[in-house]
Design a protein around this motif. Structure first.
Motif, mmCIF file in Angstrom:
data_model
loop_
_atom_site.group_PDB
_atom_site.id
_atom_site.type_symbol
_atom_site.label_atom_id
_atom_site.label_comp_id
_atom_site.label_asym_id
_atom_site.label_seq_id
_atom_site.Cartn_x
_atom_site.Cartn_y
_atom_site.Cartn_z
ATOM 1 N N VAL A 200 78.349 33.542 14.407
ATOM 2 C CA VAL A 200 77.661 34.837 14.268
ATOM 3 C C VAL A 200 77.075 34.989 12.868
ATOM 4 N N THR A 201 76.804 33.865 12.208
ATOM 5 C CA THR A 201 76.234 33.903 10.862
ATOM 6 C C THR A 201 74.938 34.713 10.785
ATOM 7 N N PRO A 202 73.998 34.576 11.745
ATOM 8 C CA PRO A 202 72.775 35.401 11.644
ATOM 9 C C PRO A 202 73.061 36.888 11.623
ATOM 10 N N ALA A 203 74.005 37.339 12.444
ATOM 11 C CA ALA A 203 74.333 38.766 12.468
ATOM 12 C C ALA A 203 74.990 39.193 11.164
ATOM 13 N N ILE A 204 75.860 38.339 10.615
ATOM 14 C CA ILE A 204 76.523 38.671 9.355
ATOM 15 C C ILE A 204 75.511 38.730 8.222
ATOM 16 N N VAL A 205 74.578 37.777 8.188
ATOM 17 C CA VAL A 205 73.549 37.790 7.143
ATOM 18 C C VAL A 205 72.674 39.035 7.270
ATOM 19 N N ALA A 206 72.298 39.372 8.510
ATOM 20 C CA ALA A 206 71.493 40.584 8.715
ATOM 21 C C ALA A 206 72.242 41.817 8.232
ATOM 22 N N MET A 207 73.531 41.896 8.549
ATOM 23 C CA MET A 207 74.338 43.029 8.112
ATOM 24 C C MET A 207 74.432 43.074 6.589
ATOM 25 N N CYS A 208 74.631 41.925 5.960
ATOM 26 C CA CYS A 208 74.761 41.885 4.499
ATOM 27 C C CYS A 208 73.461 42.281 3.813
ATOM 28 N N ILE A 268 62.943 46.732 -7.577
ATOM 29 C CA ILE A 268 62.289 46.321 -6.332
ATOM 30 C C ILE A 268 62.349 44.821 -6.103
ATOM 31 N N ILE A 269 62.121 44.028 -7.155
ATOM 32 C CA ILE A 269 61.949 42.588 -7.001
ATOM 33 C C ILE A 269 63.154 41.904 -6.356
ATOM 34 N N PRO A 270 64.405 42.175 -6.759
ATOM 35 C CA PRO A 270 65.537 41.502 -6.083
ATOM 36 C C PRO A 270 65.579 41.774 -4.587
ATOM 37 N N MET A 271 65.245 42.985 -4.161
ATOM 38 C CA MET A 271 65.241 43.293 -2.734
ATOM 39 C C MET A 271 64.163 42.511 -1.999
ATOM 40 N N LEU A 272 62.988 42.382 -2.610
ATOM 41 C CA LEU A 272 61.915 41.621 -1.988
ATOM 42 C C LEU A 272 62.305 40.159 -1.819
ATOM 43 N N ILE A 273 62.902 39.595 -2.858
ATOM 44 C CA ILE A 273 63.306 38.190 -2.795
ATOM 45 C C ILE A 273 64.335 37.976 -1.690
ATOM 46 N N ILE A 274 65.361 38.814 -1.659
ATOM 47 C CA ILE A 274 66.414 38.669 -0.666
ATOM 48 C C ILE A 274 65.866 38.875 0.743
ATOM 49 N N PHE A 275 64.977 39.838 0.904
ATOM 50 C CA PHE A 275 64.429 40.099 2.234
ATOM 51 C C PHE A 275 63.611 38.916 2.735
ATOM 52 N N PHE A 276 62.735 38.361 1.897
ATOM 53 C CA PHE A 276 61.893 37.257 2.339
ATOM 54 C C PHE A 276 62.710 35.985 2.578
ATOM 55 N N VAL A 277 63.766 35.790 1.804
ATOM 56 C CA VAL A 277 64.611 34.612 2.010
ATOM 57 C C VAL A 277 65.403 34.732 3.304
ATOM 58 N N ALA A 278 65.877 35.936 3.599
ATOM 59 C CA ALA A 278 66.789 36.124 4.735
ATOM 60 C C ALA A 278 66.130 36.757 5.945
ATOM 61 N N GLN A 279 64.803 36.915 5.956
ATOM 62 C CA GLN A 279 64.169 37.627 7.059
ATOM 63 C C GLN A 279 64.361 36.907 8.394
ATOM 64 N N LYS A 280 64.450 35.577 8.369
ATOM 65 C CA LYS A 280 64.688 34.839 9.618
ATOM 66 C C LYS A 280 66.026 35.231 10.224
ATOM 67 N N PHE A 281 67.056 35.349 9.371
ATOM 68 C CA PHE A 281 68.374 35.733 9.868
ATOM 69 C C PHE A 281 68.379 37.181 10.353
ATOM 70 N N ILE A 282 67.636 38.040 9.665
ATOM 71 C CA ILE A 282 67.586 39.448 10.074
ATOM 72 C C ILE A 282 66.969 39.572 11.458
ATOM 73 N N ILE A 283 65.826 38.908 11.665
ATOM 74 C CA ILE A 283 65.147 38.987 12.955
ATOM 75 C C ILE A 283 66.005 38.374 14.053
ATOM 76 N N GLU A 284 66.608 37.215 13.768
ATOM 77 C CA GLU A 284 67.453 36.563 14.766
ATOM 78 C C GLU A 284 68.674 37.399 15.093
ATOM 79 N N GLY A 285 69.311 37.938 14.041
ATOM 80 C CA GLY A 285 70.521 38.723 14.264
ATOM 81 C C GLY A 285 70.262 39.969 15.068
ATOM 82 N N VAL A 286 69.218 40.721 14.707
ATOM 83 C CA VAL A 286 68.929 41.973 15.399
ATOM 84 C C VAL A 286 68.421 41.728 16.804
#
Length: 294
Positions: A200-208, A268-286
């Motif tokens: 369930v790593t994608p869901a955990i990454v999306a949650m984090c 703003i910048i740290p959030m943008l970086i984290i979002f673009f790096v983890a967006q695949k996990f967010i989409i997959e998890g949700v």
């Protein structure tokens, strides 16, 4: 001919859709672009009555260093405080939501569905309804005022949305994995840690990531619990920076708006970086959790 008409209509529909989306994206990008260029302007350009988008002359990158060296504002300390709070929140959220979600998905117990519905019903209750009793509980009974505990401890008791998200993901996993592990002699906790959690790593990454974004931008919770400036988070520190840089001086000009915009970009910048790096996990998890429930 009919196929050509359908094809032409589809092309026109897609073209119209992309044009509307591009205009919408531009509308949302304009404030961000303005923030970037304003952070690179000089103080004289900020106080000028002439409105310009691009900085005139040199770009003043030293505005970013002023954010961290501004007298009376310990921005590096605010950053460390924020990282500490977010780390505690993430640990609590992952432990509580995965355990409770796994329990709702796999364990059989009388009244489990009723408890699950009761848990989901808490999502209908606005947080401001419980604000006063929660504040009194933490400050008057537990005496946690002016500490990080009210910001961190509640997350060790889960959150309805993320418990639901984890439950849906766990329910989408085959039972045969647990049955095979049980035959091999693995206990429930070992199955949960070594088999179920990695799946369930994608869901955990999306949650984090979503939790990080919420905690990083949280202004109200630190505001009501923290009084010592040395314990401020970045959101409070940015407000503190605004109070110290924005205003009208004796000459009638506006203060250091460029430094404030540089501080906003630091947020703003740290959030943008984290979002673009983890967006695949967010989409997959949700997406998976939304479709795998049964």
């Amino acid at each position: 001919m009919a196929n050509n008409r359908v094809s032409n209509r589809r092309v026109l529909y897609l073209a119209f859709t992309y044009i509307v989306l591009s205009i919408g994206a531009l509308v949302f990008l304009v404030p961000f672009i303005w923030t970037i260029f304003t952070s690179l302007k000089s103080s004289s350009e900020i106080s000028s009555t002439t409105i310009t988008i691009l900085p005139k002359g040199d770009w003043h990158w030293e505005n970013f260093s002023k954010v961290f060296t501004n007298p009376g504002i310990d921005f590096p300390r605010y950053l460390l405080n924020t990282i500490f709070v977010i780390a505690g929140i993430l640990i609590g959220k992952v432990i509580s939501c995965t355990l409770v979600g796994y329990g709702f998905a796999r364990f059989r117990a009388p009244g489990k569905n009723i408890l699950f519905i009761a848990m989901l019903s808490t999502m209908l209750l606005p947080s401001y309804v419980t604000l006063v009793p929660t504040y009194l509980l933490f400050t008057q009974i537990f005496h946690w005022g002016d500490s990080f505990l009210p910001l961190i401890v509640p997350h060790f008791f889960g959150e309805a949305f993320y418990i639901f998200l984890m439950r849906q993901f766990f329910m989408g996993l085959p039972y045969e994995l647990e049955e095979a592990a049980t035959i091999d002699g693995a206990g429930r906790f070992r199955i949960f840690v070594q088999i179920m959690l990695p799946m369930v790593t994608p869901a955990i990454v999306a949650m984090c990531v979503l939790t990080f974004m919420g905690a990083w931008n949280d202004y109200f919770t630190p505001l009501i619990y923290l009084n010592d400036p040395s314990k401020y988070t970045l959101a409070l520190g940015l407000q503190f920076l605004r109070d110290n840089t924005i205003g009208v001086n004796n000459s009638g000009s506006v203060g250091q708006l460029n430094v404030l915009m540089a501080g906003a970009l630091v947020m703003i910048i740290p959030m943008l970086i984290i979002f673009f790096v983890a967006q695949k996990f967010i989409i997959e998890g949700v997406s998976v959790t939304g479709l795998a429930g049964r």
